[in-house]
Design a protein around this motif. Structure first.
Motif, PDB file in Angstrom:
ATOM      1  N   PRO A   1       5.776  19.956   5.638  1.00  0.00           N
ATOM      2  CA  PRO A   1       5.489  19.615   4.243  1.00  0.00           C
ATOM      3  C   PRO A   1       4.023  19.857   3.901  1.00  0.00           C
ATOM      4  O   PRO A   1       3.137  19.526   4.693  1.00  0.00           O
ATOM      5  CB  PRO A   1       5.817  18.119   4.149  1.00  0.00           C
ATOM      6  CG  PRO A   1       6.477  17.751   5.420  1.00  0.00           C
ATOM      7  CD  PRO A   1       6.163  18.800   6.443  1.00  0.00           C
ATOM      8  N   ALA A   2       3.809  20.423   2.730  1.00  0.00           N
ATOM      9  CA  ALA A   2       2.459  20.682   2.205  1.00  0.00           C
ATOM     10  C   ALA A   2       1.627  21.536   3.154  1.00  0.00           C
ATOM     11  O   ALA A   2       0.426  21.334   3.302  1.00  0.00           O
ATOM     12  CB  ALA A   2       1.735  19.376   1.895  1.00  0.00           C
TER      13      ALA A   2
ATOM     14  N   ASP B   1      -9.861  21.016  12.060  1.00  0.00           N
ATOM     15  CA  ASP B   1      -8.948  20.479  11.044  1.00  0.00           C
ATOM     16  C   ASP B   1      -8.528  19.091  11.537  1.00  0.00           C
ATOM     17  O   ASP B   1      -7.748  18.968  12.479  1.00  0.00           O
ATOM     18  CB  ASP B   1      -7.719  21.379  10.831  1.00  0.00           C
ATOM     19  CG  ASP B   1      -6.891  20.900   9.635  1.00  0.00           C
ATOM     20  OD1 ASP B   1      -7.002  19.706   9.292  1.00  0.00           O
ATOM     21  OD2 ASP B   1      -6.141  21.705   9.051  1.00  0.00           O
TER      22      ASP B   1
ATOM     23  N   ASP C   1       0.604  12.844  14.124  1.00  0.00           N
ATOM     24  CA  ASP C   1       2.045  13.090  14.179  1.00  0.00           C
ATOM     25  C   ASP C   1       2.371  13.952  15.406  1.00  0.00           C
ATOM     26  O   ASP C   1       1.855  15.066  15.536  1.00  0.00           O
ATOM     27  CB  ASP C   1       2.426  13.827  12.886  1.00  0.00           C
ATOM     28  CG  ASP C   1       3.910  14.060  12.744  1.00  0.00           C
ATOM     29  OD1 ASP C   1       4.454  13.715  11.690  1.00  0.00           O
ATOM     30  OD2 ASP C   1       4.529  14.609  13.677  1.00  0.00           O
TER      31      ASP C   1
ATOM     32  N   HIS D   1      -7.782  10.635  16.269  1.00  0.00           N
ATOM     33  CA  HIS D   1      -7.202  10.934  14.966  1.00  0.00           C
ATOM     34  C   HIS D   1      -8.311  11.083  13.928  1.00  0.00           C
ATOM     35  O   HIS D   1      -9.500  10.981  14.256  1.00  0.00           O
ATOM     36  CB  HIS D   1      -6.112   9.938  14.577  1.00  0.00           C
ATOM     37  CG  HIS D   1      -6.585   8.542  14.392  1.00  0.00           C
ATOM     38  ND1 HIS D   1      -6.892   8.027  13.174  1.00  0.00           N
ATOM     39  CD2 HIS D   1      -6.802   7.554  15.295  1.00  0.00           C
ATOM     40  CE1 HIS D   1      -7.273   6.777  13.321  1.00  0.00           C
ATOM     41  NE2 HIS D   1      -7.234   6.466  14.590  1.00  0.00           N
TER      42      HIS D   1
ATOM     43  N   PRO E   1      -2.731  14.027   3.653  1.00  0.00           N
ATOM     44  CA  PRO E   1      -1.430  13.771   3.034  1.00  0.00           C
ATOM     45  C   PRO E   1      -1.624  13.444   1.556  1.00  0.00           C
ATOM     46  O   PRO E   1      -2.680  12.958   1.155  1.00  0.00           O
ATOM     47  CB  PRO E   1      -0.919  12.534   3.770  1.00  0.00           C
ATOM     48  CG  PRO E   1      -1.757  12.404   4.979  1.00  0.00           C
ATOM     49  CD  PRO E   1      -3.064  13.053   4.694  1.00  0.00           C
TER      50      PRO E   1
ATOM     51  N   TYR F   1      -0.760   6.219   9.505  1.00  0.00           N
ATOM     52  CA  TYR F   1      -0.947   7.443   8.730  1.00  0.00           C
ATOM     53  C   TYR F   1      -1.811   7.178   7.502  1.00  0.00           C
ATOM     54  O   TYR F   1      -1.600   6.181   6.804  1.00  0.00           O
ATOM     55  CB  TYR F   1       0.406   7.990   8.260  1.00  0.00           C
ATOM     56  CG  TYR F   1       1.186   8.714   9.337  1.00  0.00           C
ATOM     57  CD1 TYR F   1       1.695   8.032  10.433  1.00  0.00           C
ATOM     58  CD2 TYR F   1       1.411  10.073   9.256  1.00  0.00           C
ATOM     59  CE1 TYR F   1       2.400   8.688  11.420  1.00  0.00           C
ATOM     60  CE2 TYR F   1       2.128  10.742  10.246  1.00  0.00           C
ATOM     61  CZ  TYR F   1       2.618  10.048  11.319  1.00  0.00           C
ATOM     62  OH  TYR F   1       3.324  10.694  12.293  1.00  0.00           O
ATOM     63  N   ILE F   2      -2.715   8.105   7.233  1.00  0.00           N
ATOM     64  CA  ILE F   2      -3.445   8.037   5.968  1.00  0.00           C
ATOM     65  C   ILE F   2      -2.412   8.289   4.871  1.00  0.00           C
ATOM     66  O   ILE F   2      -1.602   9.210   4.977  1.00  0.00           O
ATOM     67  CB  ILE F   2      -4.577   9.089   5.935  1.00  0.00           C
ATOM     68  CG1 ILE F   2      -5.655   8.708   6.951  1.00  0.00           C
ATOM     69  CG2 ILE F   2      -5.152   9.231   4.525  1.00  0.00           C
ATOM     70  CD1 ILE F   2      -6.807   9.678   7.060  1.00  0.00           C
TER      71      ILE F   2
HETATM   72  C1  LIG Z   1      -0.668  17.860   4.317  1.00  0.00           C
HETATM   73  S1  LIG Z   1      -0.397  17.673   6.014  1.00  0.00           S
HETATM   74  C2  LIG Z   1      -1.366  18.956   6.720  1.00  0.00           C
HETATM   75  C3  LIG Z   1      -0.659  20.288   6.667  1.00  0.00           C
HETATM   76  C4  LIG Z   1      -1.489  21.398   7.288  1.00  0.00           C
HETATM   77  N1  LIG Z   1      -2.613  21.757   6.455  1.00  0.00           N
HETATM   78  C5  LIG Z   1      -0.619  22.615   7.568  1.00  0.00           C
HETATM   79  O1  LIG Z   1      -0.948  23.721   7.140  1.00  0.00           O
HETATM   80  O2  LIG Z   1       0.419  22.470   8.224  1.00  0.00           O
HETATM   81  C6  LIG Z   1      -1.290  16.219   6.375  1.00  0.00           C
HETATM   82  C7  LIG Z   1      -1.274  15.791   7.834  1.00  0.00           C
HETATM   83  O3  LIG Z   1      -2.110  14.645   7.979  1.00  0.00           O
HETATM   84  C8  LIG Z   1      -1.646  13.957   9.110  1.00  0.00           C
HETATM   85  N2  LIG Z   1      -2.262  12.620   9.206  1.00  0.00           N
HETATM   86  C9  LIG Z   1      -2.012  11.514   8.483  1.00  0.00           C
HETATM   87  N3  LIG Z   1      -2.787  10.492   8.905  1.00  0.00           N
HETATM   88  C10 LIG Z   1      -3.563  10.979   9.897  1.00  0.00           C
HETATM   89  C11 LIG Z   1      -4.583  10.427  10.725  1.00  0.00           C
HETATM   90  N4  LIG Z   1      -4.957   9.142  10.611  1.00  0.00           N
HETATM   91  N5  LIG Z   1      -5.155  11.231  11.660  1.00  0.00           N
HETATM   92  C12 LIG Z   1      -4.783  12.515  11.804  1.00  0.00           C
HETATM   93  N6  LIG Z   1      -3.811  13.089  11.057  1.00  0.00           N
HETATM   94  C13 LIG Z   1      -3.216  12.343  10.110  1.00  0.00           C
HETATM   95  C14 LIG Z   1      -0.138  13.960   8.908  1.00  0.00           C
HETATM   96  O4  LIG Z   1       0.526  13.694  10.116  1.00  0.00           O
HETATM   97  C15 LIG Z   1       0.079  15.387   8.404  1.00  0.00           C
HETATM   98  O5  LIG Z   1       0.426  16.225   9.468  1.00  0.00           O
END
Ligand SMILES: C[S@@+](CC[C@H](N)C(=O)[O-])C[C@H]1O[C@@H](n2cnc3c(N)ncnc32)[C@H](O)[C@@H]1O
Length: 440
Positions: free
Chosen positions: A53-54, A77, A102, A259, A278, A311-312
Motif C-alpha cells: 500500500p502507498a 529510508d 512491519d 525503527h 503511513p 506503528y506511526i
Molecule cells: C507508506 S508505507 C512506505 C511505502 C514505501 N515508500 C514503498 O515504496 O514501499 C509506510 C511504512 O511505514 C512503516 N512504519 C510505520 N510505523 C513505523 C515505525 N515506527 N518505524 C518504521 N516503520 C514504520 C509501515 O510499516 C509502512 O511499511
C-alpha cells in the motif's frame, strides 16, 4: 526527459508539469508546483515483486536520490515499506539503509535488494516445482496447515491445502541447502505475493476484508499454477536485477534493527533520507498483511493490537487516551484537532498521536543526518470526519519550528495508478514532497 505542462482545474494548483518516465535530476521543480510523473518502472527489475500500500513509483525516489546525493553516499529510508527507495539507492550506486516495523515490509525489502546467482536460483526453482508436483499428486501427503483466526472464512479448503503444499515444498528445498537463505526468502516473498489473490478477501480494498457480495472465482489447482507462473516471472526479474547488481561499484543495502523513531544509526552519518510515512486514517498495515503474516509465520504470539500500537499512524488507541481534547501547541494543528474532536474524539486523538510520533521521527532524522543533509518526506492530505488535515503544512511547521530543519522546497506529486482505495471523499489525489534540510 519528455514533459509537458497542462492546465488543471481539479485543485487549487493551476499548472501541472507532466513527465513520462524519468525526471532529470538537473530539473528544478518549481517551489510549490505540481508534478505528475507517469511511471514506466513500477515492475522494473525487482520493483514489482510484491504489492504494497502507498508504494512509491520508483521515478520519485530516483529523482530525489540523484538530485540530493552523490555516488557512495548513505541513503536512508526510515519507513522503507517494500524497499522502493532502497532498490533505487542501490541501482544508483548509493549505500541504502532501510528500517521498517512491519516484518513483511522488511522481508520484501531484503529480497528485492539481494541478488541471487541465476544458476542456483534455477536449480532450486526446478527442485521446488518438482516437489510441489510430487505433493500434489500424492494421495497420502497431509500438508501442515497453520491455525489462525477465521482461517476457513479467508480460504477455501483446497486453497488452504495448495498454499500449505507450496509452503512445505519451500521448507523441503531449504533443508537441502540450508545456507541459501536468500533463495528461501525469495520463494517466500513470491508465495506471499499471491496469498491475497487466492484468499476470499476483497481484492480492491487495502484492508483484508471479506464481503458477502464478492465471490471470487478460484478453482482447484489455481493456487499452484498461479504460484508457478509468478515464480517463473519473478525469476526473470531477479536474474535481470542480479546481472545489473554485479556491475555496481558501491551500491548495496543494509536493513539494520530499529525503527523510524529509534534507529541504531550513528549521529551525523546519513547524507540523505527519503520516505513516505503511513497516511493518517488510511492504511492499517498489520491488518493489511495479516494473511501473509499468518502463512509466513511472521506474527508473534501476542495479539495483533500489540503490534499495531507501535506503528506511526496507528488506529489502536485506548479510551483513556481520548477522554480529553489534546493540544499539540501548533497553530496549524490545534484548531483541526478541536474540530475533529466535536465529531469523533477518538479520531482527534489518532491525528494528535500521528503528529506527536512524527515530531519524534523528525528529531531522530535531525540527529542521524549529516549537517547539510536532506530529509525528503512525502505526505498526503486527508479529510477526517469532514475536516481537512493539511499534513504538509503541519509537518513543515513541526519540522521548522520545533525540530530545527529548514524547509528548502515543497512540491505536489500527483497520483495515478495506486493500490490504495479509500472511500471518496477521503481519497487522496496526490501527496506533497517536503525537502527539509539540516543546517550546516
Ligand atoms: C507508506 S508505507 C512506505 C511505502 C514505501 N515508500 C514503498 O515504496 O514501499 C509506510 C511504512 O511505514 C512503516 N512504519 C510505520 N510505523 C513505523 C515505525 N515506527 N518505524 C518504521 N516503520 C514504520 C509501515 O510499516 C509502512 O511499511
Amino acid at each position: 526527459m519528455d514533459f509537458s505542462v497542462t492546465s488543471d482545474n481539479q485543485d487549487s494548483m493551476s499548472d501541472t508539469i507532466e513527465v513520462e518516465g524519468d525526471l532529470d535530476s538537473s530539473f528544478d521543480i518549481p517551489n510549490g508546483g505540481s508534478i505528475l510523473i507517469i511511471s514506466n518502472d513500477q515492475s522494473y527489475l525487482t520493483h514489482g515483486i510484491h504489492k504494497f500500500p502507498a508504494k512509491f513509483f520508483p521515478e520519485l525516489p530516483r529523482y530525489l536520490i540523484r538530485k540530493y546525493s552523490e555516488e557512495g553516499d548513505y541513503v536512508l529510508d526510515p519507513m522503507c515499506g517494500s524497499g522502493t527507495t532502497l532498490l533505487e539507492a542501490m541501482l544508483n550506486n548509493r549505500k541504502g539503509i532501510g528500517l521498517d516495523i512491519d516484518p513483511i515490509a522488511r522481508l520484501i525489502s531484503k529480497v528485492k535488494t539481494t541478488p541471487i546467482a541465476s544458476k542456483s536460483l534455477k536449480s532450486a526453482s526446478d527442485m521446488l516445482n518438482e516437489k510441489i508436483q510430487e505433493f500434489v499428486n500424492s494421495k497420502t501427503y497431509q500438508p501442515i496447515i497453520p491455525e489462525f483466526n477465521y482461517r476457513d472464512n479467508w480460504f477455501r479448503p483446497f486453497v488452504l491445502r495448495e498454499i500449505a503444499i507450496i509452503r512445505d515444498s519451500i521448507k523441503f528445498v531449504h533443508t537441502l541447502s540450508p545456507k541459501s537463505i536468500k533463495i528461501r526468502d525469495f520463494f517466500r516473498v513470491v508465495l506471499s505475493s499471491i496469498i491475497r489473490d487466492v484468499s476470499n478477501a476483497d481484492p480492491h480494498c487495502t484492508r483484508t476484508v471479506l464481503r458477502k457480495k464478492i465471490v471470487k472465482k478460484i478453482e482447484l489447482g489455481d493456487t499452484i499454477s498461479r504460484f508457478i507462473q509468478t515464480l517463473s516471472r519473478q525469476r526473470i526479474a531477479m536474474n535481470e536485477f542480479t546481472s545489473i547488481a554485479r556491475t555496481l561499484d558501491v551500491g548495496h543495502v543494509l536493513l539494520p534493527k530499529g525503527h523510524a523513531i529509534q534507529t541504531s544509526l550513528d549521529s551525523d552519518s546519513i547524507h540523505l533520507a527519503v520516505t513516505s510515512p503511513p497516511y493518517i486514517n488510511a492504511v492499517d498495515y498489520p491488518r493489511t498483511h495479516q494473511l501473509e503474516m499468518y502463512w509466513l509465520g511472521l506474527l508473534g504470539d501476542g495479539p495483533l493490537s500489540h503490534v499495531k500500537r507501535k506503528y506511526i499512524g496507528t488506529e489502536t488507541v485506548y479510551k483513556a487516551e481520548y477522554e480529553n481534547l489534546r493540544s499539540s501547541g501548533y497553530d496549524t494543528l490545534d484548531p483541526i484537532l478541536a474540530r475533529i474532536y466535536t465529531k469523533d474524539p477518538r479520531r482527534s486523538f489518532i491525528v494528535y498521536k500521528f503528529f506527536e510520533d512524527m515530531k519524534q521521527q523528525l528529531s531522530e532524522m535531525m540527529r542521524v543526518l549529516k549537517p547539510g543533509g536532506r530529509y525528503c518526506v512525502t505526505i498526503g492530505n486527508n479529510m477526517i470526519r469532514g475536516v481537512e488535515v493539511r499534513s504538509d503544512e503541519i509537518l513543515s511547521d513541526i519540522a521548522t519550528s520545533s525540530v530545527g530543519f529548514k524547509l528548502e522546497q515543497t512540491f505536489f506529486s500527483k497520483l495515478i495508478r495506486h493500490f490504495i482505495r479509500i472511500p471518496r471523499p477521503e481519497r487522496m489525489l496526490g501527496e506533497w514532497v517536503l525537502v527539509l534540510r539540516k543546517p550546516n
